[in-house]
Structures are given as C-alpha cells and as structure tokens.
Write a protein that holds these residues in place. Structure first.
Motif, mmCIF file in Angstrom:
data_model
loop_
_atom_site.group_PDB
_atom_site.id
_atom_site.type_symbol
_atom_site.label_atom_id
_atom_site.label_comp_id
_atom_site.label_asym_id
_atom_site.label_seq_id
_atom_site.Cartn_x
_atom_site.Cartn_y
_atom_site.Cartn_z
ATOM 1 N N TRP A 71 19.408 -4.675 -36.751
ATOM 2 C CA TRP A 71 19.353 -3.591 -35.759
ATOM 3 C C TRP A 71 20.018 -2.328 -36.289
ATOM 4 O O TRP A 71 21.089 -2.378 -36.880
ATOM 5 C CB TRP A 71 20.069 -4.003 -34.489
ATOM 6 C CG TRP A 71 19.361 -5.000 -33.621
ATOM 7 C CD1 TRP A 71 19.675 -6.319 -33.466
ATOM 8 C CD2 TRP A 71 18.248 -4.749 -32.741
ATOM 9 N NE1 TRP A 71 18.823 -6.916 -32.568
ATOM 10 C CE2 TRP A 71 17.938 -5.974 -32.105
ATOM 11 C CE3 TRP A 71 17.482 -3.618 -32.453
ATOM 12 C CZ2 TRP A 71 16.903 -6.099 -31.182
ATOM 13 C CZ3 TRP A 71 16.452 -3.747 -31.533
ATOM 14 C CH2 TRP A 71 16.166 -4.965 -30.907
ATOM 15 N N VAL A 86 21.585 -6.568 -28.672
ATOM 16 C CA VAL A 86 21.741 -6.427 -30.127
ATOM 17 C C VAL A 86 22.689 -7.491 -30.679
ATOM 18 O O VAL A 86 22.389 -8.160 -31.675
ATOM 19 C CB VAL A 86 22.254 -5.007 -30.485
ATOM 20 C CG1 VAL A 86 22.688 -4.931 -31.941
ATOM 21 C CG2 VAL A 86 21.169 -3.968 -30.195
ATOM 22 N N PHE A 133 10.246 -1.967 -24.935
ATOM 23 C CA PHE A 133 9.995 -2.198 -26.355
ATOM 24 C C PHE A 133 8.646 -1.590 -26.726
ATOM 25 O O PHE A 133 7.676 -1.717 -25.970
ATOM 26 C CB PHE A 133 9.950 -3.711 -26.633
ATOM 27 C CG PHE A 133 10.589 -4.111 -27.920
ATOM 28 C CD1 PHE A 133 11.871 -4.620 -27.953
ATOM 29 C CD2 PHE A 133 9.892 -3.980 -29.126
ATOM 30 C CE1 PHE A 133 12.465 -4.992 -29.160
ATOM 31 C CE2 PHE A 133 10.472 -4.339 -30.323
ATOM 32 C CZ PHE A 133 11.766 -4.854 -30.346
ATOM 33 N N MET A 172 17.452 0.255 -31.818
ATOM 34 C CA MET A 172 17.740 0.254 -30.382
ATOM 35 C C MET A 172 18.407 1.593 -30.062
ATOM 36 O O MET A 172 19.369 1.985 -30.719
ATOM 37 C CB MET A 172 18.683 -0.894 -30.021
ATOM 38 C CG MET A 172 19.087 -0.945 -28.552
ATOM 39 S SD MET A 172 17.748 -1.509 -27.473
ATOM 40 C CE MET A 172 17.864 -3.289 -27.705
ATOM 41 N N GLU A 194 21.406 1.105 -34.434
ATOM 42 C CA GLU A 194 21.671 1.553 -33.063
ATOM 43 C C GLU A 194 21.900 3.063 -33.007
ATOM 44 O O GLU A 194 22.548 3.634 -33.884
ATOM 45 C CB GLU A 194 22.886 0.824 -32.496
ATOM 46 C CG GLU A 194 22.700 -0.686 -32.433
ATOM 47 C CD GLU A 194 23.929 -1.394 -31.897
ATOM 48 O OE1 GLU A 194 24.153 -1.366 -30.674
ATOM 49 O OE2 GLU A 194 24.690 -1.961 -32.716
ATOM 50 N N LEU A 245 14.922 -2.015 -19.900
ATOM 51 C CA LEU A 245 14.814 -2.163 -21.343
ATOM 52 C C LEU A 245 13.337 -2.247 -21.718
ATOM 53 O O LEU A 245 12.612 -3.111 -21.224
ATOM 54 C CB LEU A 245 15.551 -3.441 -21.794
ATOM 55 C CG LEU A 245 15.323 -3.910 -23.230
ATOM 56 C CD1 LEU A 245 15.646 -2.819 -24.241
ATOM 57 C CD2 LEU A 245 16.140 -5.170 -23.499
ATOM 58 N N ALA A 296 13.014 0.090 -29.582
ATOM 59 C CA ALA A 296 13.413 -0.423 -28.273
ATOM 60 C C ALA A 296 14.481 0.490 -27.698
ATOM 61 O O ALA A 296 15.163 1.210 -28.426
ATOM 62 C CB ALA A 296 13.955 -1.848 -28.402
ATOM 63 N N GLY A 297 14.617 0.459 -26.371
ATOM 64 C CA GLY A 297 15.649 1.294 -25.768
ATOM 65 C C GLY A 297 15.555 1.316 -24.257
ATOM 66 O O GLY A 297 14.648 0.725 -23.658
ATOM 67 N N LEU A 339 22.940 -3.041 -23.809
ATOM 68 C CA LEU A 339 21.930 -3.091 -24.871
ATOM 69 C C LEU A 339 22.599 -3.489 -26.178
ATOM 70 O O LEU A 339 22.085 -4.298 -26.946
ATOM 71 C CB LEU A 339 21.242 -1.729 -25.037
ATOM 72 C CG LEU A 339 20.393 -1.205 -23.877
ATOM 73 C CD1 LEU A 339 19.856 0.180 -24.229
ATOM 74 C CD2 LEU A 339 19.258 -2.155 -23.534
#
Length: 356
Positions: A71, A53, A251, A34, A73, A249, A96-97, A48
């Motif tokens: 995850w 997460v 993905f 992420m 990060e 968000l 993802a982010g 996020l």
C-alpha cells in the motif's frame, strides 16, 4: 514405426501427468494506493489506514494466501480535494479511498437517502450496517457506484445532529425567524420551523456565527467540538435528527477486477469491518465531547419531547419529494427497503417515511 508409437505413448503419458497436477496460482504482489481528501484524524479516514491498510496482508497470510498488497497511502487532500473524491477513485487517481457521497447529490442521489429521512434513528452503527445490506440487496444502489467505475466496500457516516445557537432554545417558537446554518438537504429540516437556512461548511460555521451571518447551526457534535463552535454558540440543544451515511470506502473498478479472489475477499471483509469500526469510534468521540461541553462553558439542554414530536410532525414529506425527484433511479424501492430494515432492526423511527 515402433519407435513412433512409443514416442506417442510417452507424450500421452506426460500430458496426462501434467493434467493430473493441480495448477498452483502464481503469488501476486499488488501495488495499490489508498487516499482521502480528509486527514486521518477523522475516524472515517483513520480507519482506512489503521484497519484496511494495516490488516490486508495479515488477513491474506491467515487465510493461507501467498498474495500480498504493497500500500501507498496519501491522505489530507494531497492528491485531490473533497469535491473530487468520486472522480479520483473512478478515474484511477487513487486505487481506493474514501468517497463523499454527500457531495454527489446529482450522481448518487440514492446514497443520500438518510438526509431526506430525518428523525429515523440515532444509532450510527445500526444505520450504516443497514446501508451496507441495502447495497448488497438493492441493484439500484450498486448501479450508482458501477456507473462511476467504483466498487463500494463499506459505508461511512456521522452521528445524530443537534443545535448549537447563540440564544437559548426551549421551544420551536424560539427558532422562528432565526438564521440557522443548515447546508444542503439539512436546510429542509428547519424551513417548516420558520428558521432561515444559511449555507456553509464545517470550517466556516464559527466565523459565520461570530460575524452575525447566522445565529446558530444544525451540526454534529464530533464536528462542532473540535472547531470550538461552543465559543460563539454556547447553547447546545439536543434534538436527535438522526445518524447519516455520508460516503464510504470505494475501489476503482478496473483495478478491482484485476485483483485475485483472495485479495478481493479480504478487502470485502475489511470493508464491512471498516463500517463498524469507524462508526464505533465516532460514537465514542460523540459521548466524550458531549460530556466535556459543560466544562468548556456550553449550556447543554434537551429540547422537550413534545417540541421534538411537533418538529417531526410538522415536517413536509421530504422522503416522497426525494422519491419523486429520483423515481427513474429506483428511489421508491430504496425507501421501502430502508424503512423495512429500520423497523426489522428494532430502531423505532420517530417518523416512518414509507407510510407518511
């Protein structure tokens, strides 16, 4: 021969037994990243980590799933800059982010509808929930993400815009001929007032006003207060140009399709919750900063209602210009659906852009 028949019967019985036992899905642990171009101090990034997460495995366990996510990060631009958020997720630089659709006017014009429909609603939570619904219901909005190899999970945004200036504003006439920072689509909000739009970005506003490049800025208080814009533009005039979607968000689609149904279900739910949670935090900060402005030397006033009404009335038909420019992408349908949902939600727009 007899032995052969017996063997065949045994095999048939075994095969039947195997078929009768339900196949148990293998528990999977997914290694996912992420990331964001911005730091976690911003609500749309912080949530996020704090929500999506932090809650993924808790939710999976609660639903009885044995799948888990490990995850990794990476925030604050460690992997990529703010202009590369869409490509970073679509190309798989991160799984993802946060994606900033505000900077993707050519690739994702439909996602920027709120910037071409000012004076609709100051309700950030309501506006973003409507944008989430529209993404589920209007294929053209979903297609914009699909085309970039990204799955959209929840909108993010900013609260309503006001004026910070180094001169007093009591009427629209006070803005005539003044240089006001209004980047991108927001430049169209002030041109009809005779103001001169100046380009810029949140980190540059202070210096631009301090050095005389601009006399003020159309800005969000949650951005202006931490950057101390009130020091160079102490006149804060509350206008209420509306809350806006700035991104969401996302993905990576290839990775998403390789996830289990359980993990996807949890992430979809968290995407919806992310929208509300970060928007509520934005509004809490907005109220807090607004209350603190007089204590740091700012003069806070409200633009008279008649002046706001005249501002709204005098705007060109920004929405229809936007529809015309993006007709092939389905902009007309998006505008109709957006305004219908605004009305149905009881958000009483100052301008009904679908009926102008």
């Amino acid at each position: 021969m007899k032995h052969s028949n017996h063997t065949q019967r045994m095999r048939a019985m075994l095969a039947a037994l195997v078929l009768a036992v339900p196949a148990t899905a293998q528990a999977e642990t997914y290694e996912l990243t992420m990331a964001s171009s911005h730091p976690t101090v911003l609500p749309w990034v912080g949530k996020l980590s704090e929500l999506v997460v932090a809650e993924t495995n808790t939710r999976l366990e609660a639903m009885g799933s044995e799948d888990r996510v490990n995850w990794t990060e990476s925030y604050g631009g460690a992997l990529y800059g703010f202009k590369d958020t869409l490509e970073a997720v679509g190309d798989g630089l991160t799984d993802a982010g946060w994606v900033g659709t505000l900077w993707e006017g050519s690739k994702m014009p439909l996602q920027n509808i709120t910037y071409f429909t000012p004076f609709v609603s100051d309700d950030l939570v309501g506006t973003l929930q409507i944008m989430n619904e529209l993404h589920r219901e209007v294929p053209a909005l979903q297609k914009a993400w699909d085309d970039q190899n990204v799955v959209f999970l929840g909108a993010s945004g900013v609260e309503t815009y006001h004026l910070f200036t180094n001169f007093e504003v009591t009427s629209l006439a006070d803005l005539d001929g003044r240089k006001i920072i209004a980047p991108g689509p927001s430049a169209n909000w002030i041109k009809s007032l005779g103001a001169v739009p100046v380009d810029g970005a949140l980190p540059t506003y202070y210096n631009q006003i301090q050095t005389g490049v601009a006399d003020g800025v159309v800005v969000i208080i949650t951005g202006a207060f931490p950057n101390k814009h009130y020091e160079v533009a102490p006149y804060v005039t509350l206008v209420g140009l509306g809350a806006h979607m700035t991104g969401g968000l996302g993905f990576n689609k290839d990775i998403w399709e390789g996830l289990s149904d359980d993990v996807r279900q949890v992430l979809r739910e968290l995407g919806e919750e992310y929208t509300v949670a970060h928007a509520e935090e934005v509004m809490a900060r907005y109220e807090s900063f607004l209350a603190q402005l007089p204590n740091v030397g700012a003069t806070v006033t409200e633009l008279p209602e008649a002046e706001i009404a005249a501002w709204a009335e005098g705007l060109p038909d920004l929405a229809q210009d936007w529809v015309a420019a993006n007709a092939d992408d389905g902009a007309a349908e998006v505008l109709e659906a957006y305004m219908a949902k605004i009305r149905d939600a009881g958000l009483t727009p100052r301008i009904d852009w679908s009926a102008r």
